[in-house]
Design an enzyme around this catalytic site. Sequence first.
Site, short mmCIF file in Angstrom:
data_model
loop_
_atom_site.label_atom_id
_atom_site.label_comp_id
_atom_site.label_asym_id
_atom_site.label_seq_id
_atom_site.Cartn_x
_atom_site.Cartn_y
_atom_site.Cartn_z
N HIS A 260 0.87 -1.17 0.00
CA HIS A 260 0.00 0.00 0.00
C HIS A 260 0.90 1.22 0.00
O HIS A 260 1.92 1.23 0.69
CB HIS A 260 -0.89 0.00 1.25
CG HIS A 260 -1.99 1.00 1.20
ND1 HIS A 260 -1.79 2.34 1.46
CD2 HIS A 260 -3.30 0.87 0.90
CE1 HIS A 260 -2.93 2.98 1.32
NE2 HIS A 260 -3.86 2.11 0.98
N ASP A 313 -8.11 -5.18 0.65
CA ASP A 313 -8.66 -6.05 -0.40
C ASP A 313 -8.36 -7.53 -0.15
O ASP A 313 -9.12 -8.40 -0.56
CB ASP A 313 -8.11 -5.64 -1.77
CG ASP A 313 -8.75 -4.36 -2.27
OD1 ASP A 313 -9.88 -4.06 -1.83
OD2 ASP A 313 -8.13 -3.66 -3.09
N1 ACO Z 1 3.73 -7.72 -4.68
C1 ACO Z 1 5.06 -7.78 -4.89
N2 ACO Z 1 5.89 -6.71 -4.75
C2 ACO Z 1 5.32 -5.55 -4.37
C3 ACO Z 1 3.94 -5.42 -4.13
C4 ACO Z 1 3.14 -6.56 -4.30
N3 ACO Z 1 1.81 -6.51 -4.08
N4 ACO Z 1 3.67 -4.16 -3.77
C5 ACO Z 1 4.84 -3.51 -3.78
N5 ACO Z 1 5.84 -4.34 -4.14
C6 ACO Z 1 7.25 -4.00 -4.26
C7 ACO Z 1 7.53 -3.41 -5.62
O1 ACO Z 1 7.85 -4.37 -6.58
C8 ACO Z 1 8.69 -2.51 -5.30
O2 ACO Z 1 9.84 -3.30 -5.16
P1 ACO Z 1 11.26 -2.80 -5.70
O3 ACO Z 1 11.53 -1.56 -4.88
O4 ACO Z 1 12.15 -3.94 -5.42
O5 ACO Z 1 11.05 -2.49 -7.15
C9 ACO Z 1 8.36 -1.99 -3.90
O6 ACO Z 1 7.52 -2.97 -3.32
C10 ACO Z 1 7.64 -0.64 -3.92
O7 ACO Z 1 6.51 -0.74 -4.80
P2 ACO Z 1 5.90 0.48 -5.61
O8 ACO Z 1 5.06 -0.06 -6.69
O9 ACO Z 1 6.97 1.44 -6.00
O10 ACO Z 1 5.05 1.18 -4.49
P3 ACO Z 1 3.69 1.95 -4.67
O11 ACO Z 1 3.51 2.79 -3.49
O12 ACO Z 1 3.59 2.61 -5.98
O13 ACO Z 1 2.65 0.70 -4.68
C11 ACO Z 1 0.67 -0.48 -4.66
C12 ACO Z 1 1.48 0.61 -3.97
C13 ACO Z 1 0.38 -0.04 -6.09
C14 ACO Z 1 -0.65 -0.65 -3.90
C15 ACO Z 1 1.48 -1.80 -4.66
O14 ACO Z 1 1.76 -2.21 -3.34
C16 ACO Z 1 0.77 -2.92 -5.42
O15 ACO Z 1 0.88 -3.01 -6.64
N6 ACO Z 1 -0.01 -3.78 -4.69
C17 ACO Z 1 -0.79 -4.81 -5.34
C18 ACO Z 1 -2.15 -4.22 -5.78
C19 ACO Z 1 -3.07 -4.00 -4.64
O16 ACO Z 1 -3.23 -4.83 -3.77
N7 ACO Z 1 -3.77 -2.85 -4.66
C20 ACO Z 1 -4.75 -2.50 -3.64
C21 ACO Z 1 -4.31 -1.27 -2.92
S1 ACO Z 1 -5.29 -0.98 -1.48
C22 ACO Z 1 -6.79 -0.51 -2.03
O17 ACO Z 1 -6.98 -0.02 -3.11
C23 ACO Z 1 -7.92 -0.79 -1.05
#
Ligand code: ACO
Length: 372
Positions: A260, A313
Amino acid sequence: MQSASYSPGLEGVIAAETRISFLDTEQEEIVVRGYNLLELIRTVGYVDVVGLLLDEQLPDAQRRQQLERELCTAEVPQRVYEILALLPPAMHAMDRLRTAVSALAGFDPNANSADPEEERRKAPRLIGQIAQIVANLTRIAGGQPPIPFDPQRSFAENFLHTIVAREVSAAEVRAFDQALIAYSEHELPNSTFAARVVASTLADAYGALTAAVASLKGPLHGGANEAVMYMLLEAGSADALERLIREKLARKERIMGFGHRVYMRRMDPRAQLLKETLRELVAAKGTGAELLEMCERGEAVMHAEKGLYPNLDYYAAPVYYLLDIPIELYTPIFFAARSAGLLAHIVEQHAQNRLYRPRVVYTGPRGLRVGA
Ligand code: ACO
């Protein structure tokens, strides 16, 4: 303009002043109109939270009754249902919902008003209409007529009962109501920001809500809950889920329901609470223990492998599954619940408006000449 002020994805940027809600990561508290969201989930109902969001105070018994009546008797124009029936049934449920929310504007004589008081007045009707549309989306796609809400039932019972088309137990209604509150408001996620950006042009609530549905569909946002359920079903057991997650991580895929922007290295408090809700639902129904075990294994693997925690979620999906809700409705229900928070933000934006118009760091070429 200083490029130093650029923050990709607007991470950490303060983009609004609000009296609605705040994610206090230091105190580990989600503040909604002064209350802790978790306390609201445990102690009051969704209708109370709608009142709190719209009126800035928890409703007394009379206001609560009035709100519940407005939510349950809001009429969806027959032509909106006819428009929905014309759409290809294979179209994504969030795309059908987006079309319906946009179409509702055609049946509101004051649709073009950006007056905050007018918007606050019509908000309960809109929330009720959206819930009824969501509850009937799957039915209409199957060529069946919509079922209107029954004013004799509570809002949460109506919503769930209309979706699953069977009598629902008090424990099921309570679990569903808790999920609605958990989703009702959460500061400035992408969809709320999208709604505020549109509202800041003094466009009306229908346009702002339509933008929010489009935003919420994305799998990085609201679309994650249905993706979680497909993953759990694909795995089918705790051992298989562990394997599946490890394989996905090895392929550098994201695991839906984890991570998140604000709570990246801590548990989303809402997920913790919905996990309790899932546990209670499993106990009340006497089924779903394997699903709970699977979710806990997934949580442990992700923590060990990536140091990541579940978001709301992740635990909402199995709760909905045990309630027999079709998976295509998971994200539309998120929108229906969030429509209360969204409308509070639209009202607030219109009451203290300043047009959103940021700048860019230009990385393209310059000085090109036509014909050179
Ligand atoms: N699975 C695997 N790796 C992840 C995940 C995940 N779900 N989420 C973050 N990471 C990793 C990324 O690969 C990244 O790693 P790196 O630094 O080695 O490249 C690091 O964590 C940071 O991730 P970012 O994408 O830069 O962080 P951001 O703040 O943009 O992401 C997000 C937030 C989009 C929610 C992300 O955690 C994600 O894609 N989660 C899965 C989708 C999800 O569950 N969304 C629901 C959000 S909550 C809601 O809407 C109620």
